[in-house]
Design a protein around this motif. Structure first.
Motif, PDB file in Angstrom:
ATOM      1  N   LYS A 130     -16.532   0.194  -0.441  1.00 54.55           N
ATOM      2  CA  LYS A 130     -17.380  -0.299  -1.529  1.00 54.55           C
ATOM      3  C   LYS A 130     -17.557  -1.814  -1.487  1.00 54.55           C
ATOM      4  O   LYS A 130     -18.619  -2.331  -1.804  1.00 54.55           O
ATOM      5  CB  LYS A 130     -16.775   0.121  -2.879  1.00 54.55           C
ATOM      6  CG  LYS A 130     -16.761   1.625  -3.100  1.00 54.55           C
ATOM      7  CD  LYS A 130     -18.157   2.206  -3.029  1.00 54.55           C
ATOM      8  CE  LYS A 130     -18.160   3.698  -3.300  1.00 54.55           C
ATOM      9  NZ  LYS A 130     -19.521   4.273  -3.163  1.00 54.55           N
ATOM     10  N   ARG A 131     -16.488  -2.521  -1.122  1.00 51.83           N
ATOM     11  CA  ARG A 131     -16.611  -3.984  -1.079  1.00 51.83           C
ATOM     12  C   ARG A 131     -15.476  -4.573  -0.256  1.00 51.83           C
ATOM     13  O   ARG A 131     -14.503  -3.893   0.082  1.00 51.83           O
ATOM     14  CB  ARG A 131     -16.622  -4.580  -2.491  1.00 51.83           C
ATOM     15  CG  ARG A 131     -15.318  -4.494  -3.242  1.00 51.83           C
ATOM     16  CD  ARG A 131     -15.457  -5.086  -4.647  1.00 51.83           C
ATOM     17  NE  ARG A 131     -14.168  -5.246  -5.302  1.00 51.83           N
ATOM     18  CZ  ARG A 131     -13.526  -4.280  -5.934  1.00 51.83           C
ATOM     19  NH1 ARG A 131     -14.056  -3.063  -5.998  1.00 51.83           N
ATOM     20  NH2 ARG A 131     -12.355  -4.519  -6.496  1.00 51.83           N
ATOM     21  N   SER A 143     -12.019   0.708  -1.107  1.00 51.80           N
ATOM     22  CA  SER A 143     -12.741   1.973  -1.168  1.00 51.80           C
ATOM     23  C   SER A 143     -12.843   2.422  -2.620  1.00 51.80           C
ATOM     24  O   SER A 143     -12.543   1.639  -3.542  1.00 51.80           O
ATOM     25  CB  SER A 143     -12.041   3.033  -0.314  1.00 51.80           C
ATOM     26  OG  SER A 143     -12.811   4.216  -0.247  1.00 51.80           O
ATOM     27  N   GLU A 144     -13.243   3.647  -2.847  1.00 50.61           N
ATOM     28  CA  GLU A 144     -13.456   4.128  -4.219  1.00 50.61           C
ATOM     29  C   GLU A 144     -12.175   4.111  -5.038  1.00 50.61           C
ATOM     30  O   GLU A 144     -12.186   3.833  -6.226  1.00 50.61           O
ATOM     31  CB  GLU A 144     -14.044   5.542  -4.175  1.00 50.61           C
ATOM     32  CG  GLU A 144     -15.463   5.575  -3.627  1.00 50.61           C
ATOM     33  CD  GLU A 144     -15.987   6.976  -3.458  1.00 50.61           C
ATOM     34  OE1 GLU A 144     -15.159   7.892  -3.216  1.00 50.61           O
ATOM     35  OE2 GLU A 144     -17.216   7.178  -3.554  1.00 50.61           O
ATOM     36  N   THR A 163     -24.226  -1.311   2.432  1.00 48.63           N
ATOM     37  CA  THR A 163     -23.690  -1.785   1.152  1.00 48.63           C
ATOM     38  C   THR A 163     -23.074  -3.162   1.311  1.00 48.63           C
ATOM     39  O   THR A 163     -23.197  -4.028   0.427  1.00 48.63           O
ATOM     40  CB  THR A 163     -22.626  -0.796   0.641  1.00 48.63           C
ATOM     41  OG1 THR A 163     -23.229   0.479   0.440  1.00 48.63           O
ATOM     42  CG2 THR A 163     -22.011  -1.278  -0.665  1.00 48.63           C
TER      43      THR A 163
END
Length: 387
Positions: A130-131, A143-144, A163
């Motif tokens: 995710k980042r 991650s999540e 992303t």
């Protein structure tokens, strides 16, 4: 060093293998449940093949070289516009001898070949990133469910819809659709296939549409179309119907191949590219690779080859690097790869405009293309494929 590669597409896998082989501790993160590549065929240009050579990954791929006497642009009826005599160019010591021949291979087969040297314990599937959070000593990969890795360097190879690109360059406009639609299919080669059409792109000055054709191995054909997209992207069945209607009066082989490919074997994509080049492929300890860095239209067939050049350059610049060297080494990667990849993006967009012209401009294009000598066309390809 500890290096995390995000994204197990063709470029990400090539980079992971190269960095692993130079002694780094590599982790490859993939959002899908397994490592695989969907689709039909893919062309690897000579410059991409040379990049795979430097990574020790070209041996299996070289067996799929395109063997064709002639190739190039034709009109919608199959009549030559700019057709290069590849055999004659080689015999005369022209550019083709220096640059070699492209490779056409099934995407899934290429992916399996590239990932074969990578130990399975280095791969973590079902891990969407995710980042990234950077500090002075490294990068934390989130991650999540929270942090999943800590690295000295991160290679973001998360594809055209990256992303991480959006996170690293929040002011960048991202992707832009070109207003055109791509259909792709693969099927067994018809027994009466005309050899002159084996490596061809047929263009129609009335509609601005294009149909491309390449051999895959000894007995299969890969085809693709490029046409104006009206409204939202259709499903495979409707897209197939539209192409059959649009290309009904083209060379008979065109409709025959599309009709012989079942909808389940046709891939449909609206064509997109970066709206503008990125200001850098690097931010500190993080580097972008492949479509995440330079998504371009498919008109030159350079998407995979440019990703392989990225992977080879990253491997070379990070060989022997220590954690304190990362930012400086990655800036060298950016200085080497960004100018060339951005030139290729511009060239692909230019080629798209050329082949999609209609009316008087297209008539003039066809007239001028017929006047270009074959050997000059070969030299132009050499310049394009020079790494």
């Amino acid at each position: 060093m500890r290096i995390v590669v995000v994204g197990a597409g063709l470029g990400g896998v090539a980079a992971a293998v190269g960095l692993h082989r130079t002694g780094h501790e590599v982790t490859l993160l993939e959002r899908a449940a397994e490592l695989r590549e969907a689709g039909t065929g893919i062309v690897v240009m000579p410059n991409g093949l040379r990049a795979l050579d430097t990574l020790g990954l070209a041996e299996d791929v070289r067996g799929h070289v395109i063997h064709a006497a002639r190739g190039g642009l034709r009109d919608w009826r199959g009549r030559p516009l700019l057709v290069t005599d590849l055999v004659r160019a080689q015999q005369e010591g022209g550019a083709q001898r220096e640059i070699g021949a492209p490779v056409m291979i099934e995407r899934a087969k290429l992916h399996r070949s590239l990932r074969a040297p990578l130990p399975s314990e280095l791969v973590r599937a079902t891990t969407p990133v995710k980042r990234l959070e950077s500090d002075s000593t490294g990068v934390t990969v989130i991650s999540e469910g929270g942090p999943v890795a800590r690295a000295d360097a991160v290679i973001a190879a998360d594809g055209i819809g990256s992303t991480l690109r959006a996170q690293l360059f929040p002011g960048h406009p991202g992707l832009r659709r070109t207003g055109r639609l791509d259909l792709r299919g693969m099927l067994p080669r018809p027994p009466c296939m005309a050899p002159d059409l084996l490596v061809s792109q047929l263009v129609d000055r009335r509609s601005g549409a294009m149909f491309g054709l390449f051999p895959v191995g000894e007995d299969h054909l890969y085809w693709f179309t490029d046409s104006v997209l009206h409204g939202p992207p259709p499903g495979a069945r409707e897209a197939r119907r539209q192409m059959l209607s649009l290309m009904a009066d083209w060379h008979p082989l065109v409709a025959a191949l599309i009709e012989a490919t079942p909808p389940a074997g046709i891939y449909v994509d609206p064509i997109a590219r970066l709206a503008e080049p990125l200001p850098s492929f690097v931010t500190g300890r993080i580097a972008l690779l492949g479509d995440a860095a330079h998504a371009m239209s498919p008109d030159l067939g350079q998407g995979a080859s440019q990703a392989f050049e990225d992977a080879a350059a990253l491997t070379r610049h990070l060989t022997g690097a220590e954690p304190a060297d990362v930012a400086r080494r990655l800036l060298r990667y950016d200085a080497e790869r960004r100018p060339r990849a951005n030139r290729m993006m511009v060239a692909a967009a230019r080629q798209s405009r050329l082949t999609s012209q209609t009316g008087v401009a297209a008539w003039l294009r066809d007239t001028l293309l017929r006047a270009v000598p074959s050997r000059l066309a070969a030299r132009q390809l050499a310049a394009l494929w020079h790494a």
